[in-house]
Design a protein around this motif. Sequence first.
Motif, PDB file in Angstrom:
ATOM      1  N   CYS A 137       5.657  13.393  13.365  1.00  0.00           N
ATOM      2  CA  CYS A 137       6.941  14.064  13.118  1.00  0.00           C
ATOM      3  C   CYS A 137       7.681  13.427  11.952  1.00  0.00           C
ATOM      4  O   CYS A 137       8.294  14.132  11.133  1.00  0.00           O
ATOM      5  N   LEU A 138       7.635  12.094  11.849  1.00  0.00           N
ATOM      6  CA  LEU A 138       8.364  11.399  10.795  1.00  0.00           C
ATOM      7  C   LEU A 138       7.826  11.718   9.410  1.00  0.00           C
ATOM      8  O   LEU A 138       8.590  11.733   8.430  1.00  0.00           O
ATOM      9  N   PHE A 154       0.835  -1.203   0.000  1.00  0.00           N
ATOM     10  CA  PHE A 154       0.000   0.000   0.000  1.00  0.00           C
ATOM     11  C   PHE A 154       0.869   1.253   0.000  1.00  0.00           C
ATOM     12  O   PHE A 154       0.605   2.223  -0.734  1.00  0.00           O
ATOM     13  N   GLY A 155       1.900   1.259   0.842  1.00  0.00           N
ATOM     14  CA  GLY A 155       2.733   2.438   0.981  1.00  0.00           C
ATOM     15  C   GLY A 155       3.461   2.836  -0.287  1.00  0.00           C
ATOM     16  O   GLY A 155       3.715   4.021  -0.514  1.00  0.00           O
ATOM     17  N   TRP A 156       3.803   1.880  -1.146  1.00  0.00           N
ATOM     18  CA  TRP A 156       4.561   2.181  -2.362  1.00  0.00           C
ATOM     19  C   TRP A 156       3.719   2.098  -3.620  1.00  0.00           C
ATOM     20  O   TRP A 156       4.229   2.236  -4.730  1.00  0.00           O
ATOM     21  N   ASN A 157       2.426   1.903  -3.450  1.00  0.00           N
ATOM     22  CA  ASN A 157       1.524   1.895  -4.596  1.00  0.00           C
ATOM     23  C   ASN A 157       1.091   3.328  -4.940  1.00  0.00           C
ATOM     24  O   ASN A 157       0.883   4.156  -4.054  1.00  0.00           O
ATOM     25  N   THR A 158       0.964   3.618  -6.219  1.00  0.00           N
ATOM     26  CA  THR A 158       0.540   4.959  -6.645  1.00  0.00           C
ATOM     27  C   THR A 158      -0.750   4.923  -7.457  1.00  0.00           C
ATOM     28  O   THR A 158      -1.141   5.940  -8.038  1.00  0.00           O
ATOM     29  N   TYR A 159      -1.402   3.762  -7.502  1.00  0.00           N
ATOM     30  CA  TYR A 159      -2.645   3.629  -8.267  1.00  0.00           C
ATOM     31  C   TYR A 159      -3.839   3.634  -7.309  1.00  0.00           C
ATOM     32  O   TYR A 159      -3.946   2.743  -6.451  1.00  0.00           O
ATOM     33  N   PRO A 160      -4.737   4.602  -7.440  1.00  0.00           N
ATOM     34  CA  PRO A 160      -5.853   4.734  -6.487  1.00  0.00           C
ATOM     35  C   PRO A 160      -6.734   3.503  -6.379  1.00  0.00           C
ATOM     36  O   PRO A 160      -7.086   3.091  -5.259  1.00  0.00           O
ATOM     37  N   LEU A 161      -7.106   2.902  -7.509  1.00  0.00           N
ATOM     38  CA  LEU A 161      -7.986   1.728  -7.449  1.00  0.00           C
ATOM     39  C   LEU A 161      -7.307   0.555  -6.763  1.00  0.00           C
ATOM     40  O   LEU A 161      -7.942  -0.179  -5.989  1.00  0.00           O
ATOM     41  N   LEU A 162      -6.022   0.384  -7.033  1.00  0.00           N
ATOM     42  CA  LEU A 162      -5.280  -0.700  -6.379  1.00  0.00           C
ATOM     43  C   LEU A 162      -5.163  -0.432  -4.882  1.00  0.00           C
ATOM     44  O   LEU A 162      -5.197  -1.365  -4.069  1.00  0.00           O
ATOM     45  N   ALA A 163      -5.064   0.847  -4.516  1.00  0.00           N
ATOM     46  CA  ALA A 163      -4.993   1.207  -3.093  1.00  0.00           C
ATOM     47  C   ALA A 163      -6.244   0.762  -2.352  1.00  0.00           C
ATOM     48  O   ALA A 163      -6.180   0.340  -1.189  1.00  0.00           O
ATOM     49  N   VAL A 167       5.472  10.390   3.751  1.00  0.00           N
ATOM     50  CA  VAL A 167       4.424   9.463   4.149  1.00  0.00           C
ATOM     51  C   VAL A 167       4.671   8.049   3.640  1.00  0.00           C
ATOM     52  O   VAL A 167       4.337   7.067   4.305  1.00  0.00           O
ATOM     53  N   GLN A 168       5.284   7.893   2.448  1.00  0.00           N
ATOM     54  CA  GLN A 168       5.524   6.548   1.925  1.00  0.00           C
ATOM     55  C   GLN A 168       6.535   5.791   2.775  1.00  0.00           C
ATOM     56  O   GLN A 168       6.395   4.588   2.999  1.00  0.00           O
ATOM     57  N   PHE A 169       7.566   6.493   3.247  1.00  0.00           N
ATOM     58  CA  PHE A 169       8.551   5.838   4.108  1.00  0.00           C
ATOM     59  C   PHE A 169       7.953   5.485   5.470  1.00  0.00           C
ATOM     60  O   PHE A 169       8.369   4.513   6.091  1.00  0.00           O
ATOM     61  N   VAL A 170       6.974   6.272   5.926  1.00  0.00           N
ATOM     62  CA  VAL A 170       6.293   5.955   7.177  1.00  0.00           C
ATOM     63  C   VAL A 170       5.498   4.662   7.029  1.00  0.00           C
ATOM     64  O   VAL A 170       5.479   3.820   7.927  1.00  0.00           O
ATOM     65  N   PHE A 171       4.833   4.475   5.882  1.00  0.00           N
ATOM     66  CA  PHE A 171       4.141   3.211   5.633  1.00  0.00           C
ATOM     67  C   PHE A 171       5.137   2.055   5.544  1.00  0.00           C
ATOM     68  O   PHE A 171       4.846   0.932   5.981  1.00  0.00           O
ATOM     69  N   THR A 172       6.319   2.325   4.982  1.00  0.00           N
ATOM     70  CA  THR A 172       7.362   1.301   4.932  1.00  0.00           C
ATOM     71  C   THR A 172       7.785   0.912   6.340  1.00  0.00           C
ATOM     72  O   THR A 172       7.931  -0.277   6.661  1.00  0.00           O
ATOM     73  N   LEU A 173       7.977   1.919   7.183  1.00  0.00           N
ATOM     74  CA  LEU A 173       8.323   1.652   8.584  1.00  0.00           C
ATOM     75  C   LEU A 173       7.242   0.824   9.258  1.00  0.00           C
ATOM     76  O   LEU A 173       7.536  -0.107  10.017  1.00  0.00           O
ATOM     77  N   SER A 174       5.980   1.135   8.979  1.00  0.00           N
ATOM     78  CA  SER A 174       4.869   0.381   9.550  1.00  0.00           C
ATOM     79  C   SER A 174       4.925  -1.080   9.124  1.00  0.00           C
ATOM     80  O   SER A 174       4.755  -1.990   9.949  1.00  0.00           O
TER      81      SER A 174
END
Length: 411
Positions: A369-370, A305-314, A376-383
Motif C-alpha cells: 500500500c505504501l 540502494f533506495g536513493w541510488n539511480t545507477y544500475p551498476l551501482l545498484a 518505492v524509494q521512500f519505502v526503501f528509506t523506511l526499510s
Amino acid sequence: MTKQHAFRYLWIGQSLSNCGDVFYIVGLMTVMYAVTRSAMFMTLIPFLMTFIRFISGILAPLILDRLGLKEALVCSQIGKSFFLLLMALALTFHGFGPDFLIVFFFVVCIGFLDGWASPARNAMVPLLIDRERLVKANGFLSLLDQSINLSGWAFGGILAAFIGGGQLVWVTFFLFVLSTVCMCMIRIDTAFHTFNRTDSSVGKLKIMVEGWHAIWRSPALRVISISETIGNVSSVVWMAAIVLVFVHQALHVNASWWGFINFSFFAGLIIGGSICVRFSASIHTHLKVAALTGLFMTGAATLFFGWNTYPLLALMISAAVGLFEQLKNVAFETLIQTNTKSNLLAKVYSAQDALYALSYGLATVLFGCLIDKIGVQFVFTLSGVLLFISFMYAAGFRRYLTEPAHVGAHE
C-alpha cells in the motif's frame, strides 16, 4: 556413528529437501499458469505458505514435544513426500478439479509439515556440533541454503521448460524420498536424549507458550527476537515485486535488471556465508560485534540502494546488503543457540518462526500500500530507518548478547 557423520546426514537431507521445495513450487506454478493464465493463482501460493508457516509455528512445540527432534524431521519428510506424491498424481492425471483447490490443500499440508521441521533442524545443530564450531556450522548451512535459493529457481525453471512442470514435481518427490532416507540415517544418542519431553501432566497450552516464555525471560533472546522482527519487516522491500517496481521507477531500466539485482543479492548472501565459514573462529570470539556490524551496515546499504539511480551501482549495493545480512544472521543464530537450553531451543525457534511469519505477512500488505502512496524509494528509506532502529535497540542492550545460557526447562 560420530557427530560428524550425523551432521553430514542432516545437511545433505535438508539440502535435498530445500532443493525439492524450490522445484515443486516452480513446477506447480508452471502448470497453474499454463492452465489458468492467471497470475492471481500463482500469488496465492506464497501467501498460503506464509500463513500456514505462522500456524505451524504456533503448534510446533506440541509436535516437537511429542516426537522429539530427529523423529520430527523424519515424520515431516515422510509426510511431505506423501502429499507431494498425491500432488504429482493429481497434476499427471489432471485431477486437481476446479481452481486447483485440491492442489492448494496439498500446498498447505506440505507447508505445515515444513514449518515444524525447520525449528527441529536448527535445534539439532548444537547437539551435533561442538560449541566453538557453531559459527562455522551455521555459516556452512546458511551458505548451502542460499546457494540452493540462488541456483534452484533458475535450474528449476530450465528443467520445467524441458520436461514440464508436472514432471518437475515428480523429480521433487524423489528428492524428498532421498531426504527422508538421510534423516532416518541420523543416529546419535544426544539427538534423542538431550531434548527432554515435557511431563505428561503439563497442559498443551503451557507447552505451546514455553518458547515464548523463554524468549521473554531471557534478555538475550528478547533483544534478538525484537531486533530480528523489526529487521524482518524491513526485509519485505527485497521481495521480487517491490524490486521490480524499483527497477522501473528508480533505475529506469528494463525488467532484466530485476533478475540481475536478485542474483547479486543472493551472491552477497553466499559471499557472506563463505566469509563466516572462513573466519568462523574470529566471528565466534566477537559475536556481538559481528551482529551489530551486520545490522548497521545492512541498514546503511539499504538506504544507499533506495536513493541510488545507477544500475551498476545498484548491483554492488544489493550484494553488500546480502553480505552483511548474512553476517548478522549467522551471528544472531549462534547467539540464540548459545543462550538457550537444548530442551527449549526448538520451541524458541518455533515461536520466532511464527512471529517472523506473521510480521512478514502483515508487512507485505502494508508496504504494498505504501508504494502506491509514497513511492518505492521512500519505502526503501523506511526499510533503512527500521533497520537503524533495530540496530539502536540491539546496541542499547548489547550487554545481554553475551550472557550464558540460564533459562531452565521448567520451573
